[in-house]
Enzyme design. Sequence first.
Site, mmCIF file in Angstrom:
data_model
loop_
_atom_site.group_PDB
_atom_site.id
_atom_site.type_symbol
_atom_site.label_atom_id
_atom_site.label_comp_id
_atom_site.label_asym_id
_atom_site.label_seq_id
_atom_site.Cartn_x
_atom_site.Cartn_y
_atom_site.Cartn_z
ATOM 1 N N HIS A 50 0.662 -1.069 0.201
ATOM 2 C CA HIS A 50 -0.126 0.174 0.697
ATOM 3 C C HIS A 50 0.931 1.513 0.062
ATOM 4 C CE1 HIS A 50 -4.360 -1.202 0.652
ATOM 5 N NE2 HIS A 50 -3.570 -2.435 0.630
ATOM 6 N N ASP A 107 3.910 -20.369 0.551
ATOM 7 C CA ASP A 107 3.847 -21.169 -0.352
ATOM 8 C C ASP A 107 2.814 -20.862 -1.544
ATOM 9 O OD1 ASP A 107 1.455 -21.767 0.285
ATOM 10 O OD2 ASP A 107 2.180 -23.863 1.887
#
Length: 326
Positions: A65, A254
């Site tokens: 952001h 992952d």
Amino acid sequence: MSPQSFIFLASMLLMLLIAGCHAQLRVDYYRSTCPNVESIVRSAVEIKLQQTFVTAPATLRLFFHDCFVRGCDASVMLASRNNTSEKDNPINLSLAGDGFDTVIKAKAAVDRVPGCQNKVSCADILAMATRDVITLTGGPSYAVELGRLDGRISTKASVRHHLPHAEFKLTQLSQMFASHGLTLTDLVALSGAHTIGFSHCSQFSKRIYNFKSRKSIDHTLNPAYAKQLQQVCPKDVDPRIAINLDPITPRTFDNQYYKNLQQGRGLLASDQALFTHKGSRDIVNLFASNNTAFEKSFISAITKLGRVGIKTGNQGEIRHDCTMIN
């Protein structure tokens, strides 16, 4: 000049600008001023992560952001008395406080070390902390380029049109990322950050209720998954209820996120769009089947992200307090 020529020239100018700023960044930037800065930051991040797992996704999202609005200059951390800074924009109100707290505590740890006080920018600490939360949750480690200065400007209005929304389609996402010199592969790789973290019911309720078609749910959603979501997010539920972005391995960085997309288990419409759109489906399939390929592309993408709009020279400063200008 044809529209195609204009777009090409604009793209070239953007790449030259990014390359010029990038030249200011170095992995060993603090070698002489604060040589142990990386280990100091990592220790502070480890302590914070042990206190609450939210530290990981909150820090990662804070970095994203920050970089997408005014560049990677920690402007998202600036506070204002009349609530007119970036973090006060409605889209940023959902940023978890643990991300801000991680940077503030790491900054304090750095400044306690003799010789390091007020030598390391909040923007660089955020970049290092982001790498650390990724590594500490099972993701890849990588060298972080350093040398960013902290920005002095932060406005609520500057956030508008600069951050993706949960319902964005691939075309909208691609255009937004391209405006920062990021490719389609970078977009899909960075979206993999949703392998950890959470979202709120309000961000995907339209997918499971009152969908525009005759069906009650978004047809790209796995029906069984949609039912699960309806159970945890009934129509009258508090919209602040948080749901894991990855229902399988929510605390591990992952490639499960991409496997979820293959099965229609992307929580946000903007997630699932990466698989339903043929333009990005092959990249999703590659990352789902090859974690090494995902990690390599993610490192490349987040390194490029860290170069966006950086401040150098007299463009910025090293803040004494991350929440206010000097």
